[in-house]
Design a protein around this motif. Sequence first.
Motif, PDB file in Angstrom:
ATOM      1  N   MET A  88      34.496  50.472  33.654  1.00  0.00           N
ATOM      2  CA  MET A  88      35.397  50.074  34.729  1.00  0.00           C
ATOM      3  C   MET A  88      36.295  48.942  34.253  1.00  0.00           C
ATOM      4  N   VAL A 127      35.688  44.480  41.710  1.00  0.00           N
ATOM      5  CA  VAL A 127      35.150  45.311  40.628  1.00  0.00           C
ATOM      6  C   VAL A 127      33.833  44.749  40.124  1.00  0.00           C
ATOM      7  N   VAL A 129      31.122  45.973  42.366  1.00  0.00           N
ATOM      8  CA  VAL A 129      30.726  47.362  42.120  1.00  0.00           C
ATOM      9  C   VAL A 129      29.825  47.439  40.890  1.00  0.00           C
ATOM     10  N   ARG A 130      30.201  46.736  39.816  1.00  0.00           N
ATOM     11  CA  ARG A 130      29.361  46.741  38.616  1.00  0.00           C
ATOM     12  C   ARG A 130      27.949  46.227  38.933  1.00  0.00           C
ATOM     13  N   ILE A 174      28.696  57.014  47.550  1.00  0.00           N
ATOM     14  CA  ILE A 174      29.841  56.227  47.103  1.00  0.00           C
ATOM     15  C   ILE A 174      30.990  56.479  48.068  1.00  0.00           C
ATOM     16  N   GLY A 215      34.999  55.453  49.309  1.00  0.00           N
ATOM     17  CA  GLY A 215      36.249  54.898  48.817  1.00  0.00           C
ATOM     18  C   GLY A 215      37.388  55.867  49.033  1.00  0.00           C
ATOM     19  N   THR A 228      40.251  56.237  43.790  1.00  0.00           N
ATOM     20  CA  THR A 228      39.751  54.905  43.456  1.00  0.00           C
ATOM     21  C   THR A 228      38.782  54.909  42.277  1.00  0.00           C
ATOM     22  N   LYS A 272      35.684  57.088  42.144  1.00  0.00           N
ATOM     23  CA  LYS A 272      34.298  57.271  42.605  1.00  0.00           C
ATOM     24  C   LYS A 272      33.456  58.016  41.564  1.00  0.00           C
ATOM     25  N   VAL A 285      32.137  55.702  38.916  1.00  0.00           N
ATOM     26  CA  VAL A 285      30.948  54.977  39.356  1.00  0.00           C
ATOM     27  C   VAL A 285      29.721  55.886  39.255  1.00  0.00           C
ATOM     28  N   ILE A 305      27.640  52.317  47.876  1.00  0.00           N
ATOM     29  CA  ILE A 305      28.570  51.540  47.058  1.00  0.00           C
ATOM     30  C   ILE A 305      29.975  51.847  47.542  1.00  0.00           C
ATOM     31  N   ARG A 306      30.731  50.798  47.827  1.00  0.00           N
ATOM     32  CA  ARG A 306      32.117  50.974  48.249  1.00  0.00           C
ATOM     33  C   ARG A 306      33.040  50.626  47.091  1.00  0.00           C
ATOM     34  N   VAL A 307      33.890  51.580  46.714  1.00  0.00           N
ATOM     35  CA  VAL A 307      34.851  51.361  45.633  1.00  0.00           C
ATOM     36  C   VAL A 307      36.159  50.878  46.264  1.00  0.00           C
TER      37      VAL A 307
END
Length: 525
Positions: free
Chosen positions: A151, A158, A161-162, A177, A179, A183, A185, A188, A317-319
């Motif tokens: 990423m 960011v 997310v990591r 995921i 988003g 984005t 996804k 991720v 998880i939201r991207v």
Amino acid sequence: MEDISTLTRNPRRSGPGAPGLVPALTLISHPKIQRIGERVLLRELEAGREAAISRTEPLFARPGSVVGLPLADPFLSRKPLRLLPREQGGVRIVAGSSPQVIVEGEPLTGERELETQALVTGVTLELAERVVLLLHWVEPAEKEGGEELGMVGQSAAVRRVRRQVMQVADLDVPVLIRGETGTGKELVARALHQHGLRHKGPFISVNLGALPKELAASELFGAERGAYTGATHSREGFFRAAQGGTLFLDEVAEASPEVQALLLRVLETGEMFPVGARTPVKTQVRLVAATDAHLEEQIQQGQFKAPLLHRLAGFEIRVPPLRERREDLGLLLLHFARQELESLGEVWRLESSEPSAEPWLPAALASRLVRYPWPGNVRQLRNVTRQLVIGSRGLPSLHVDPRLEEELSSLAAVSPTPPSPSSSKALPETRRKPSEVSEEEMMGALRAHGYDLAAASNQLGITRASLYNLMKKSSRVRTAKDLSVEQIRQSYSECNGDLELMSQRLEVSLRALQRRVRELGLVSN
């Protein structure tokens, strides 16, 4: 970046901003393009003191590095641009004797007051037509990386997310995921697989929106020979293909009621029934799903099963959309530009040039790209970067061709008040009737987003179903089924198997093109 609602809830303790956030300058563009992404924290403003920007100060460095360099461009004045904290919050910019300074696309004369909210989105500062800085809030971290888990970026969004990927990757729980379209996804999902317990197994990616409704169950769970008309042989199915690994279900909101029920059974029992089978098959698959839809709203409308959402969302998880991580745009553009230049054998364009040379990435263009709202997010940025690089071959710097100019001019600049993170989960409101969308406008939106129907419908302000209907009525829209085998094979060869580039050139849906390519036995690089 932080949600603006967080800033307005928290009282200002000191300096121009909110607790936990520090004003910063991030390099978006510089004549030495390798310096893109360098940053300086303006601790002076945080402490209520003045900060200055000039050729010699402050010192910019990669996040986490202790070695910094000044802007050092000979065209910048030694007389600084002054930044002063405002008593009521925000920053006051005062022009020195520097050459032309442009703030958010407008020349600076005298001074300009910036509210706290403006720095949440980020404010572009263009200096001497050569350097572009983004003035914004950052959330400092003890350890910051430029590119981790595949990423690109160093924004707080960011990094979050990591961090979440590493928190859940080694746990055998399903992940949802969320988003907007484009984005990243799937990126991720791949990171979850690569750092998970099943990383030695296969990673199978399936777009549920691209599966024919009548064949979705057999495509996913397999089918016995003779289970339905045309089933002349047994079908393995994606679940069995992913045994011992990860199955990524993109656009899970598109699953039919039948498929939803079968997915729920797999998640609850670890077993599935291939179509036409009488005995269950055990599954050893890590399930990761993704969506850009508001599933809670679909549950209320009876379109999605609540128990399935609860099972899919073992962890969420939201991207973030690109507009919430504007400080990453320069790094992303550089990343994509390097990929394109390597394929063209022109990566030398990113090497250091003479101090007085014309910047390869013009400051005005960089500033414009940062202010663009990017409805197609990172996917759209990658397509625009490709068009810029290819369209500028043989030229000393990047330039915008007429088609790209039309795309960049189609939407206004980023709103100074960005939506909150929670709002991006909601479905876009339909503000227009399909009859209000002209054929020309529809074609422009489709081309602007590489025939990504979700992004195009968002731009047009209509539902995806309405866009489908408009496309069916248009004589100017062709589908992947309309393409001859020779057209597809020739385009595949010319584009070196790059399906996104093929989709743009052939002007057809990427998903439909992927199906045709699979049918022809072609394998993308």
